[in-house]
Design a protein around this motif. Structure first.
Motif, PDB file in Angstrom:
ATOM      1  N   ALA A  65       0.884  -1.318   0.101  1.00 45.75           N
ATOM      2  CA  ALA A  65      -0.065   0.192   0.013  1.00 45.75           C
ATOM      3  C   ALA A  65       0.940   1.403  -0.212  1.00 45.75           C
ATOM      4  O   ALA A  65       1.846   1.268   0.568  1.00 45.75           O
ATOM      5  N   GLU A  66       0.332   2.539  -0.406  1.00 50.50           N
ATOM      6  CA  GLU A  66       1.230   3.711  -0.653  1.00 50.50           C
ATOM      7  C   GLU A  66       0.354   4.562  -0.103  1.00 50.50           C
ATOM      8  O   GLU A  66      -0.871   4.891  -0.187  1.00 50.50           O
ATOM      9  N   PHE A  67       0.999   5.518   0.833  1.00 53.03           N
ATOM     10  CA  PHE A  67       0.488   6.463   1.619  1.00 53.03           C
ATOM     11  C   PHE A  67       0.798   7.738   0.721  1.00 53.03           C
ATOM     12  O   PHE A  67       1.826   8.023   0.681  1.00 53.03           O
ATOM     13  N   LYS A  68      -0.396   8.509   0.548  1.00 50.20           N
ATOM     14  CA  LYS A  68      -0.236   9.721  -0.145  1.00 50.20           C
ATOM     15  C   LYS A  68      -1.025  10.881   0.724  1.00 50.20           C
ATOM     16  O   LYS A  68      -2.090  10.937   0.571  1.00 50.20           O
ATOM     17  N   ARG A  69      -0.114  11.619   1.328  1.00 50.61           N
ATOM     18  CA  ARG A  69      -0.600  12.456   2.303  1.00 50.61           C
ATOM     19  C   ARG A  69      -1.514  13.673   1.717  1.00 50.61           C
ATOM     20  O   ARG A  69      -2.422  14.181   1.796  1.00 50.61           O
ATOM     21  N   SER A  70      -0.736  14.445   0.397  1.00 49.21           N
ATOM     22  CA  SER A  70      -1.398  15.290  -0.422  1.00 49.21           C
ATOM     23  C   SER A  70      -2.750  14.593  -0.817  1.00 49.21           C
ATOM     24  O   SER A  70      -3.849  15.617  -1.196  1.00 49.21           O
ATOM     25  N   GLN A  71      -3.008  13.389  -1.071  1.00 52.03           N
ATOM     26  CA  GLN A  71      -4.493  12.974  -1.631  1.00 52.03           C
ATOM     27  C   GLN A  71      -5.318  12.327  -0.421  1.00 52.03           C
ATOM     28  O   GLN A  71      -6.359  11.775  -0.579  1.00 52.03           O
ATOM     29  N   SER A  72      -4.698  12.385   0.764  1.00 51.65           N
ATOM     30  CA  SER A  72      -5.349  11.461   1.756  1.00 51.65           C
ATOM     31  C   SER A  72      -5.940  10.015   1.537  1.00 51.65           C
ATOM     32  O   SER A  72      -7.047   9.678   1.547  1.00 51.65           O
ATOM     33  N   SER A  73      -4.745   9.350   0.770  1.00 59.79           N
ATOM     34  CA  SER A  73      -5.205   8.255   0.321  1.00 59.79           C
ATOM     35  C   SER A  73      -4.122   7.010   0.823  1.00 59.79           C
ATOM     36  O   SER A  73      -3.046   7.338   1.302  1.00 59.79           O
ATOM     37  N   PHE A  74      -4.600   5.861   0.908  1.00 58.81           N
ATOM     38  CA  PHE A  74      -3.753   4.852   1.212  1.00 58.81           C
ATOM     39  C   PHE A  74      -4.230   3.632   0.553  1.00 58.81           C
ATOM     40  O   PHE A  74      -5.060   2.724   1.122  1.00 58.81           O
TER      41      PHE A  74
END
Lengths: 114, 116
Positions: A65-74
């Motif tokens: 899984a990839e955490f993308k803070r700018s997109q608030s996604s995981f």
């Protein structure tokens, strides 16, 4: 308010195909993020977790899984799905100071066709 | 290691009755959290017990209460059952670390409660 959104209620993929399950969260603090899997009539098994550091995390059964803070996604991914991966998948968010008080999404049901 | 064990696995109760669900945490764990999972939904946090005290509570009415024993096992009690209380009740155990964040939570298989 804290919340987790899993926009895909149900996904069907062919065995051997790649998989991506989406998860978006809303949280007022630095989030700790988790993916759990639940087989019918069973409890939850942890696939992977993100606390800090490298935003790409590896889990069990070949999942990542990839955490993308700018997109608030995981988002959860797997390059090649196996028939045994058919199950319900839940994304969850927590915080350092709340122990194991997790907020779960509504889940994505995965069907794998031969 | 037996992991997290919950009893009973299934239960049928009548509206207005009271029910007690039980959870034994994984060996070495000292913290127990309870979740309610309605059909087709994700689990919702009810409360967490550590050192025999309720430490955190989700948005559930006082009809939901709990207890933790010196051996770290826990009970969830629900009074005046409603049809809407029908759900899978999950117990999760963990070890409270040096900070507030527990280590990985392990879930039991759950108790399926049906209220008729």
């Amino acid at each position: 308010a804290q919340s987790v959104t899993q926009p895909d209620i149900h996904i069907t993929v062919s065995e051997g195909a790649s998989l991506e399950l989406r998860c978006n969260y809303s949280y007022g603090a630095t989030p700790y993020l988790f993916w759990y899997v639940q087989s019918p009539g069973q409890g939850l098994q942890l696939l992977l977790k993100y606390f800090s550091g490298d935003t790409l995390v590896q889990g069990i059964k070949g999942f990542e899984a990839e955490f993308k803070r700018s997109q608030s996604s995981f988002n959860l991914r797997k390059p090649s799905v196996h028939w045994s991966d058919a199950a319900e998948y839940f994304c969850a968010v927590g915080a350092y100071y709340t122990g194991n008080q997790f907020y779960f999404g509504t889940g994505t049901s995965l069907t794998v066709i031969p | 290691d037996a992991g997290v064990t919950q009893s009973p696995t299934h239960l049928i109760k009548t509206r207005g009755q009271q029910v007690t669900l039980r959870c034994s945490p994984k060996s070495g764990h000292d913290t127990v959290s309870w979740y309610q999972q309605a059909l087709g939904q994700g689990p919702q946090f009810i409360f967490q017990y550590y050192e025999e005290e309720e430490r955190q509570r989700g948005n559930f009415p006082d009809r939901f209460s709990g207890h933790q024993f010196p051996n770290y096992s826990s009970e969830l009690n629900v009074n005046a059952l409603l049809l809407g209380d029908s759900a899978l009740y999950l117990c999760a155990s963990s070890l409270r670390g040096g900070g507030s964040m527990n280590t990985e939570a392990f879930f039991g298989q759950g108790t399926r409660l049906t209220v008729v």
